[in-house]
Write a protein that holds these residues in place. Structure first.
Motif, PDB file in Angstrom:
ATOM      1  N   GLN A 158       1.445  -6.548   2.001  1.00  0.00           N
ATOM      2  CA  GLN A 158       2.633  -6.122   2.747  1.00  0.00           C
ATOM      3  C   GLN A 158       2.619  -4.616   2.972  1.00  0.00           C
ATOM      4  N   LYS A 159       2.267  -3.851   1.948  1.00  0.00           N
ATOM      5  CA  LYS A 159       2.171  -2.396   2.097  1.00  0.00           C
ATOM      6  C   LYS A 159       1.097  -2.028   3.128  1.00  0.00           C
ATOM      7  N   ASP A 205      -3.871  -5.659  10.329  1.00  0.00           N
ATOM      8  CA  ASP A 205      -3.241  -6.092  11.574  1.00  0.00           C
ATOM      9  C   ASP A 205      -2.403  -7.354  11.352  1.00  0.00           C
ATOM     10  N   GLU A 206      -1.592  -7.674  12.339  1.00  0.00           N
ATOM     11  CA  GLU A 206      -0.633  -8.770  12.193  1.00  0.00           C
ATOM     12  C   GLU A 206      -1.307 -10.122  11.999  1.00  0.00           C
ATOM     13  N   TYR A 240      -2.518 -10.224   8.469  1.00  0.00           N
ATOM     14  CA  TYR A 240      -1.336 -10.253   7.610  1.00  0.00           C
ATOM     15  C   TYR A 240      -0.770 -11.669   7.521  1.00  0.00           C
ATOM     16  N   THR A 281       2.161  -8.075  -2.459  1.00  0.00           N
ATOM     17  CA  THR A 281       2.829  -6.783  -2.287  1.00  0.00           C
ATOM     18  C   THR A 281       1.906  -5.770  -1.626  1.00  0.00           C
ATOM     19  N   TRP A 282       0.659  -5.686  -2.085  1.00  0.00           N
ATOM     20  CA  TRP A 282      -0.287  -4.725  -1.508  1.00  0.00           C
ATOM     21  C   TRP A 282      -0.637  -5.074  -0.068  1.00  0.00           C
ATOM     22  N   PHE A 284       0.081  -3.796   5.628  1.00  0.00           N
ATOM     23  CA  PHE A 284       0.593  -4.137   6.955  1.00  0.00           C
ATOM     24  C   PHE A 284       1.615  -3.107   7.423  1.00  0.00           C
ATOM     25  N   GLN A 285       2.557  -2.741   6.539  1.00  0.00           N
ATOM     26  CA  GLN A 285       3.591  -1.766   6.898  1.00  0.00           C
ATOM     27  C   GLN A 285       2.997  -0.409   7.241  1.00  0.00           C
ATOM     28  N   ARG A 286       1.869  -0.091   6.612  1.00  0.00           N
ATOM     29  CA  ARG A 286       1.215   1.200   6.852  1.00  0.00           C
ATOM     30  C   ARG A 286       0.136   1.114   7.926  1.00  0.00           C
ATOM     31  N   LYS A 287       0.126  -0.012   8.627  1.00  0.00           N
ATOM     32  CA  LYS A 287      -0.769  -0.243   9.764  1.00  0.00           C
ATOM     33  C   LYS A 287      -2.260  -0.231   9.385  1.00  0.00           C
TER      34      LYS A 287
END
Length: 122
Positions: free
Chosen positions: A81-82, A90-91, A94, A78-79, A84-87
């Motif tokens: 993912q957060k 990096d991909e 991730y 979860t963290w 990654f979503q908050r940049k």
């Protein structure tokens, strides 16, 4: 008797903890204080719980801490993912972490299932 350091999932958790640490260590104070601390604590808890359970020498407690370890692994997901979503992640990192978490999750499940089936109890 098997040593903790011979447990592959433990070694992977230790490595991933260091990888996460190196990324989070580059973040700003705010990013570290919000997402970073939570992520580092969660991923470090995977190996720490395996270690604690391994040292208990009773299969029920070892299983119990295996479940804690698995919970920490999925909290880490979860963290990540957060992050990654908050940049913040990096991909490439991730995708690597998500694959490792899925792999480690299977390893943890197999480890938990195996506890109590060997003569040593671990």
């Amino acid at each position: 008797m098997m040593k903790l350091e011979e447990l592959n999932v433990y070694n992977l958790a230790m490595e991933m903890g260091d990888e996460i640490w190196n990324i989070v260590n580059q973040w700003t104070i705010f990013q570290k204080d919000t997402v970073g601390k939570q992520l580092v604590r969660a991923i470090d808890s995977v190996a720490a719980n395996l270690s604690e359970g391994f040292g208990r020498y009773h299969y029920r407690e070892t299983v119990h801490f295996g479940y804690y370890s698995r919970g920490s692994l999925y909290e880490s997901k979860t963290w990540i993912q957060k992050g990654f979503q908050r940049k913040l992640i990096d991909e490439t990192d991730y995708r690597h972490f998500m694959e490792e978490i899925d792999h480690m999750g299977k390893m943890l499940n197999n480890y938990i299932k195996s506890i109590g089936k060997s003569p040593s109890g671990n």
